[in-house]
Design an enzyme around this catalytic site. Structure first.
Site, PDB file in Angstrom:
ATOM      1  N   ARG A  94       0.834  -1.205   0.000  1.00 28.90           N
ATOM      2  CA  ARG A  94       0.000   0.000   0.000  1.00 28.90           C
ATOM      3  C   ARG A  94       0.870   1.257   0.000  1.00 28.90           C
ATOM      4  NH1 ARG A  94      -4.737   1.933   4.316  1.00 28.90           N
ATOM      5  NH2 ARG A  94      -4.739   4.108   3.648  1.00 28.90           N
ATOM      6  N   ASN A 148     -10.877  -4.159  -1.001  1.00 25.27           N
ATOM      7  CA  ASN A 148     -10.905  -3.059  -1.959  1.00 25.27           C
ATOM      8  C   ASN A 148      -9.926  -3.277  -3.117  1.00 25.27           C
ATOM      9  OD1 ASN A 148     -12.846  -1.137  -1.091  1.00 25.27           O
ATOM     10  ND2 ASN A 148     -11.555  -0.595   0.633  1.00 25.27           N
ATOM     11  N   CYS A 170     -19.211  -2.264   1.381  1.00 26.29           N
ATOM     12  CA  CYS A 170     -18.363  -1.109   1.674  1.00 26.29           C
ATOM     13  C   CYS A 170     -18.965  -0.371   2.859  1.00 26.29           C
ATOM     14  CB  CYS A 170     -18.280  -0.194   0.453  1.00 26.29           C
ATOM     15  SG  CYS A 170     -17.231   1.261   0.689  1.00 26.29           S
ATOM     16  N   HIS A 200     -17.254   3.630  -4.136  1.00 25.59           N
ATOM     17  CA  HIS A 200     -16.389   4.804  -3.974  1.00 25.59           C
ATOM     18  C   HIS A 200     -16.693   5.905  -4.989  1.00 25.59           C
ATOM     19  CE1 HIS A 200     -13.063   2.574  -1.509  1.00 25.59           C
ATOM     20  NE2 HIS A 200     -14.248   2.602  -0.919  1.00 25.59           N
ATOM     21  N   TYR A 254     -15.097  10.030  -1.028  1.00 24.43           N
ATOM     22  CA  TYR A 254     -14.117   9.761  -2.084  1.00 24.43           C
ATOM     23  C   TYR A 254     -14.273  10.694  -3.283  1.00 24.43           C
ATOM     24  CZ  TYR A 254     -12.398   5.563   0.214  1.00 24.43           C
ATOM     25  OH  TYR A 254     -11.806   4.698   1.103  1.00 24.43           O
TER      26      TYR A 254
END
Length: 441
Positions: A94, A148, A170, A200, A254
């Site tokens: 990440r 995700n 989510c 998102h 988002y």
């Protein structure tokens, strides 16, 4: 009657939330066995989480057996529900997803932009393997995916796997309902939002409190009171009032990456220079969490877990599993096949939509055509998602480049190639599908 849930990614710091959700619902969702599954790298964390889960269950006096293992296929035997919350490459991967785009002046984020593309590239092959195992070993089990980018991953599994009992969840829709509940001083379960869009990239088209349409009042509060409902992993900025008035729908947190791009990028770059990537911040949060998890006197999920951006996934995931088990026919927001709900998008596209939840799974509610203000953006994002899936499955370099450059957060063809090549090299151990010779084009 036994009821077995398998949690793949059992060593995740989120697992205590799921355990807490199952304990709270045990009277209606009588789980008799929970099996945590992880890989070698997550073995120690899984043991810590499993011991905390046992203490939580004992303290609640719930008759649930909990086990943990690295043998996924053995764990899947007899499973009724399988949840996936994996991070291929861990938080170090990440950090690369975030830092490499930021180095080139692009948004660096784990599920959006170039970083989100590469999280999908690493994750889709693994989820396809898991789905294949489920279809072979426990074909009647529901796969509930939290991993995700949830919408992309869920669509990839439904298009490229035999297993079709797949639903994505989510926490953002739940966060938005909670935020509206705070505005109206009511609990989230009294709030219904008509969602429209993609994971998102979903909008709240209408807001209901106790069945009464309160959309205008909700928008008035959002416009006049500078309110927000951002999770911990997203920098929050106030929305432009003209933007909200012209949109006349609730944005989700988002959307800041797309509609406040310059401001968010500037804040992300500043945060990167001062504190490193969000992944590095999360590593510190996780270290503190696991130190707490080790405490033999801890018998509940700690408050600090809410510092993780995905807090409250359990509300979505556990409610969903309970409703399927009980054939509740209630309405929940999930990632599932469109099936004509939004006529502007393909029937086999996965959207984030309010659905009636039955024993047969989600039945998406009809939404109708996309409003003009958002139709172009949603159609573009869906096309982008489909390019990502195609590239992840084929390992084709040119398709990977096409998916990167078609993302609205990537604004330069030259930088797109530089970021693509650097991320392909950085994540090579987890991208076996990409030809080694092509990677260096």
């Amino acid at each position: 009657m036994s009821l077995k849930v398998v949690i793949i990614g059992g060593g995740s710091s989120y697992t205590p939330e799921i355990i807490d959700g199952m304990i709270k619902r045990h009277h209606q969702f009588p789980v008799s066995e929970i099996v945590l599954v992880d890989i070698d790298e997550g073995e120690r964390k899984q043991e810590i989480v499993a011991n905390l889960a046992k203490r939580m269950i004992e303290d609640a006096k719930a008759s649930i057996q909990i086990r943990y293992t690295k043998d996924r296929r053995k764990a899947l035997q007899g499973a009724d529900f399988v949840t996936t919350q994996i991070r291929v490459g861990g938080l170090k991967a990440r950090a690369l997803d975030e830092s490499i785009p930021l180095k080139h002046g692009m948004i660096g984020q784990e599920t959006n932009g170039a970083g989100g593309v590469f999280k999908a590239f690493r994750t889709i092959p693994v989820l396809l393997e898991i789905a294949s195992d489920i279809h072979e070993i426990c074909p009647n089990a529901w796969l509930v995916n939290f991993t995700n980018p949830a919408g992309i991953v869920t669509e990839a599994v439904m298009k490229h796997s035999q297993h079709q009992k797949v639903i994505g969840v989510c926490n953002i829709p739940y966060n938005m309902r909670s935020g509206i509940g705070e505005i109206f001083n009511v609990s989230a379960d009294r709030v219904m939002i008509e969602f429209i869009g993609l994971n998102h990239f979903v909008f709240g088209k209408r807001v209901f409190i106790d069945g009464v349409d309160q959309t205008d009042e909700a928008m008035r509060h959002l416009i006049d009171d500078d309110l927000n409902y951002s999770p911990a992993n997203i920098v929050s900025l106030p929305w432009n009032k003209n933007f909200l008035q012209s949109l006349n729908m609730l944005p989700n947190p988002y959307h800041q990456y797309y509609f406040q791009h310059e401001e968010i990028l500037a804040k992300d770059l500043q945060a990167y220079r001062e504190n490193g990537t969000r992944a590095e911040v999360v590593m510190e949060v996780e270290n503190k969490l696991f130190e707490k998890y080790k405490n033999p006197n801890l018998k509940e999920k700690p408050q600090e877990l809410e510092e993780r951006g995905g807090a409250y996934y359990s509300e979505s995931a556990c409610s969903l599993m309970s409703s399927i088990y009980n054939n509740s026919m209630d309405v929940q927001t999930v990632n599932t096949l469109n099936k004509g709900s939004i006529p502007d998008l393909p029937s086999d596209a996965v959207i984030e939509v309010n659905s009636v939840i039955s024993a047969s799974g989600p039945m998406p509610l009809a939404i109708g055509p996309l409003p003009d203000t958002i139709s172009g953006s949603i159609i573009q994002l869906k096309k982008f998602e489909q390019l990502v899936i195609d590239a992840a499955v084929t390992g084709d370099y040119r398709k990977a480049y096409a998916s990167i450059i078609m993302n609205p957060l990537v604004t330069s063809d030259e930088k797109a190639q530089m970021v693509l090549d650097e991320l392909l090299q950085a994540h090579k151990p987890y991208l076996a599908q990409f030809d080694k010779e092509v990677v260096n084009v």
